[in-house]
Design a protein around this motif. Structure first.
Motif, PDB file in Angstrom:
ATOM      1  N   UNK A  14      32.796   3.011  48.293  1.00  0.00           N
ATOM      2  CA  UNK A  14      32.365   2.358  49.540  1.00  0.00           C
ATOM      3  C   UNK A  14      31.052   1.636  49.271  1.00  0.00           C
ATOM      4  N   UNK A  15      30.590   0.901  50.261  1.00  0.00           N
ATOM      5  CA  UNK A  15      29.316   0.207  50.096  1.00  0.00           C
ATOM      6  C   UNK A  15      28.868  -0.479  51.369  1.00  0.00           C
ATOM      7  N   UNK A  16      27.607  -0.857  51.373  1.00  0.00           N
ATOM      8  CA  UNK A  16      27.050  -1.549  52.535  1.00  0.00           C
ATOM      9  C   UNK A  16      26.011  -2.559  52.119  1.00  0.00           C
ATOM     10  N   UNK A  17      25.855  -3.605  52.931  1.00  0.00           N
ATOM     11  CA  UNK A  17      24.839  -4.632  52.702  1.00  0.00           C
ATOM     12  C   UNK A  17      24.221  -5.008  54.035  1.00  0.00           C
ATOM     13  N   UNK A  18      22.894  -5.096  54.062  1.00  0.00           N
ATOM     14  CA  UNK A  18      22.155  -5.473  55.263  1.00  0.00           C
ATOM     15  C   UNK A  18      21.227  -6.630  54.930  1.00  0.00           C
ATOM     16  N   UNK A  19      21.219  -7.646  55.809  1.00  0.00           N
ATOM     17  CA  UNK A  19      20.285  -8.767  55.676  1.00  0.00           C
ATOM     18  C   UNK A  19      19.442  -8.822  56.939  1.00  0.00           C
ATOM     19  N   UNK A  20      18.117  -8.718  56.770  1.00  0.00           N
ATOM     20  CA  UNK A  20      17.191  -8.761  57.903  1.00  0.00           C
ATOM     21  C   UNK A  20      16.334 -10.009  57.850  1.00  0.00           C
ATOM     22  N   UNK A  21      15.988 -10.507  59.030  1.00  0.00           N
ATOM     23  CA  UNK A  21      14.907 -11.492  59.109  1.00  0.00           C
ATOM     24  C   UNK A  21      13.624 -10.744  58.779  1.00  0.00           C
ATOM     25  N   UNK A  22      12.931 -11.173  57.727  1.00  0.00           N
ATOM     26  CA  UNK A  22      11.781 -10.420  57.211  1.00  0.00           C
ATOM     27  C   UNK A  22      10.588 -10.419  58.161  1.00  0.00           C
ATOM     28  N   UNK A  23      10.575 -11.318  59.140  1.00  0.00           N
ATOM     29  CA  UNK A  23       9.439 -11.403  60.055  1.00  0.00           C
ATOM     30  C   UNK A  23       9.726 -10.810  61.428  1.00  0.00           C
ATOM     31  N   UNK A  24      10.984 -10.821  61.855  1.00  0.00           N
ATOM     32  CA  UNK A  24      11.304 -10.354  63.208  1.00  0.00           C
ATOM     33  C   UNK A  24      12.072  -9.039  63.238  1.00  0.00           C
ATOM     34  N   UNK A  25      12.691  -8.656  62.120  1.00  0.00           N
ATOM     35  CA  UNK A  25      13.518  -7.453  62.102  1.00  0.00           C
ATOM     36  C   UNK A  25      14.920  -7.677  62.623  1.00  0.00           C
ATOM     37  N   UNK A  26      15.287  -8.915  62.967  1.00  0.00           N
ATOM     38  CA  UNK A  26      16.635  -9.201  63.446  1.00  0.00           C
ATOM     39  C   UNK A  26      17.652  -9.007  62.316  1.00  0.00           C
ATOM     40  N   UNK A  27      18.770  -8.391  62.648  1.00  0.00           N
ATOM     41  CA  UNK A  27      19.841  -8.180  61.675  1.00  0.00           C
ATOM     42  C   UNK A  27      20.660  -9.465  61.588  1.00  0.00           C
ATOM     43  N   UNK A  28      20.589 -10.141  60.457  1.00  0.00           N
ATOM     44  CA  UNK A  28      21.345 -11.376  60.266  1.00  0.00           C
ATOM     45  C   UNK A  28      22.736 -11.097  59.702  1.00  0.00           C
TER      46      UNK A  28
END
Length: 606
Positions: free
Chosen positions: A273-287
């Motif tokens: 299994x696996x997971x990937x998360x991309x965040x806006x580095x300034x706002x914390x929004x999950x992209x």
């Protein structure tokens, strides 16, 4: 006494008037008597009718019944940050008929008219209902039934086409259908709702009250066959109100990129299994937030239960060396160490356990400890603090508690109480053991490096205004950590596979052994890679974890690094972030000043 003659006519007229009044009173009396008699006859007749025809009257009352029918509300739409639809509802119509009334003779004694519906009409009905023509004929000619419903759910256009055939007794029952145009792509985030419009997983469940809307109602008059005869204008009539539209922070293009690279990595390393998360580095929004295995939300019932788990938030793990920057940052922030402070990094014992490094060296600077991922060096730094202070630091960064991001299914384990830490606990916690976190918690924690030392809360919703974070580090400490962590993706670092051409990348690798069901560590691993870019002015944070890679390696840099590089590089291009430096090939291909009669402008850092 004699009455004069001139008064006699007056008295005669008076007598006549009295006689007329008497006659009129008699006539009025007879009229009232006649009316009373007629009323008595009517009352008596009503009792006779009620007594002798009770069944018929009851049936007649049943023939016209006032009822309220439900007008279903559409669930609210869910979109990504750019308006791409992730979940939407639409109205569908289900056709119903009254077979007994379709062929009923117009007059008593007339034969049944079996030709009410032509062969051509049957043929077109079968086409619209997507059912065998023979099945439709059989059901509609069964005169023992007063209600037949065809399960085919028709779009509004298809319902209009069926209505145009003018089949007797046709009426429609209205339903709503929930669809997920992106299928697998956002299934773990959006979740799904059942056929009754109740959210069961994901945001569909968490935000069910906001999404479900308010049903309306219409007062109608039905006949004894339940056909709607008339719509009644009533103060009880209400219009259905659609649910609220939810605008998420995610970007469909970045999500597709993350899922594609994650799938390729799992296949290449034969991972569980696996997971990937991309965040806006300034706002914390999950992209982007992708987890595998996943499922198609339109057909969720066809998938095993394990597929419904969002690996990025639903699995807690010992993160391994991706925890090391937090210990180093605290020591820098408190002035206990500097960037070039030297530490002895040869193996040593704590109790019965030997602390050692995979990449052996006799001594490393603070920056070298990060670049070479030294367990020994990090444990020495942690030993500078009492247990309570380190515990407080990890708690402030967000470990041991859920992110409150709005993503459902998140799991979190509390940090072991500081008073129960042994010296060994303090040592191994510094490099990511005896402490647990999910992938989103790790990505969120890295915001203390990408901002001026503030922890930005992760969120799945698009933000209308800037959110103030919680100050964890001094701004200058955050800047220094960004500079130091670049070395990890450069020559000599453990994260070279995560480098992105054209951009400075700061990151940390992590390789953690998994605990077996019987206790102790088995020969299985989780490989992680967490980083941000452009390093000196971060735009994105990408965090990846691969569960149980096998066959082609298991180190974080080797397994997760290439996927990190592709997700980070592709996402920066999608967002239009300018490169921070020119490659050698780009420098060779730059136009000369003679070509453009001016000096080329330097590439500005985004």
């Amino acid at each position: 006494m004699l009455i004069r003659n001139e008064y006699k006519p007056y008295m005669a007229k008076k007598e006549e008037k009295k006689q007329i009044v008497v006659e009129n009173n008699k006539r009025l009396g007879w009229l009232l008597l006649a009316i009373s008699g007629a009323f008595a006859v009517l009352v008596g007749y009503s009792f006779v009718v009620q007594a002798n025809h009770h069944d018929e009257l009851s049936k007649f009352s049943d023939n016209r019944v006032v009822r309220s029918i439900r007008e279903p509300a559409l669930r609210g739409t869910i979109t990504d940050r750019n308006g791409t639809i992730l979940a939407v509802s639409r109205y569908l119509k289900v056709a119903t008929f009254n077979p007994k009334a379709i062929y009923a003779p117009k007059r008593v004694g007339d034969p049944i008219n079996w030709n009410v519906i032509s062969n051509e009409q049957f043929e077109k009905m079968a086409e619209l209902l997507k059912l065998p023509e023979q099945e439709i004929r059989q059901k509609l000619k069964d005169r023992s039934s007063q209600y037949v419903q065809f399960k085919t759910e028709l779009s509004l256009e298809e319902a209009d086409a069926l209505k145009a055939l003018k089949i007797p007794t046709l009426r429609f029952e209205e339903r709503t259908e929930r669809t997920y145009p992106t299928a697998h792509l956002f299934s773990h985030i959006v979740g799904f709702a059942n056929s009754k419009g109740v959210g069961l997983e994901g945001l569909e469940r968490v935000e069910n009250e906001r999404l479900k809307g308010e049903d309306g109602q219409q007062v109608v008059l039905r006949d004894r066959h339940q056909n709607i005869v008339e719509l009644i204008d009533s103060p009880e009539n209400t219009i259905a109100k659609s649910g609220e539209t939810l605008v998420l922070s995610v970007d469909s293009n970045i999500q597709q990129l993350a899922r594609t690279q994650l799938a390729e990595t799992l296949k290449h390393f034969n991972a569980k299994a696996g997971g990937a998360v991309v965040l806006d580095a300034q706002t914390g929004e999950i992209l982007a937030m992708s987890s595998l295995p996943d499922y198609d939300a339109n057909f969720y019932q066809a998938y095993p239960e394990d597929s419904l788990r969002n690996f990025a938030v639903g699995v807690t793990m010992e993160p391994g060396s991706v925890m090391k920057p937090f210990v180093v940052a605290k020591a820098l922030d408190d002035g206990k160490v500097g960037r070039n402070t030297w530490f002895k990094t040869t193996p040593y014992k704590v109790g019965n356990k030997t602390i050692r490094d995979t990449h052996k060296s006799d001594a490393l600077t603070t920056e070298g400890i990060l670049q070479k991922s030294s367990n020994v060096g990090t444990s020495y730094i942690a030993a500078m603090y009492p247990n309570e202070e380190l515990h407080e630091h990890f708690s402030a960064i967000g470990f041991g508690k859920k992110t409150q991001s709005g993503v459902s299914g998140e799991q979190s384990l509390p940090i072991k109480p500081a008073e129960r830490w042994t010296k060994l606990d303090r040592a191994v916690i510094s490099y990511g053991y005896s402490i647990s976190a999910n992938l989103l918690q790790l990505a969120q924690a890295y915001t203390i490096f990408t901002t001026d030392g503030k922890l930005m809360p992760a969120t799945i919703y698009k933000q209308k205004r800037h959110t103030e974070g919680t100050q964890i580090l001094k701004p200058e400490t955050a800047r220094q950590m960004r500079e130091m962590m670049i070395s990890i993706t450069q020559k000599g670092g453990t994260g070279q596979a995560g480098a992105v051409v054209g951009y400075d990348v700061a990151a940390k690798t992590g390789t953690a052994r998994k605990v077996s069901d019987t206790g102790g560590y088995e020969g299985k691993y989780r490989a992680s890679f967490v980083g941000f870019a452009p390093a000196k002015n971060p735009r994105l944070i990408v965090a990846i974890t691969i569960d149980e890679p096998s066959g082609n390696g298991y180190y974080g840099g080797t397994v997760a690094g290439p996927a990190f590089s592709k997700i980070m590089g592709g996402s920066l291009k999608i967002l239009g972030v300018k490169p921070t430096y020119l490659t050698a090939e780009q420098q060779i291909n730059l136009p000369t000043s003679a070509d453009i009669n001016m000096k080329p402008e330097p590439i500005e850092e985004q």
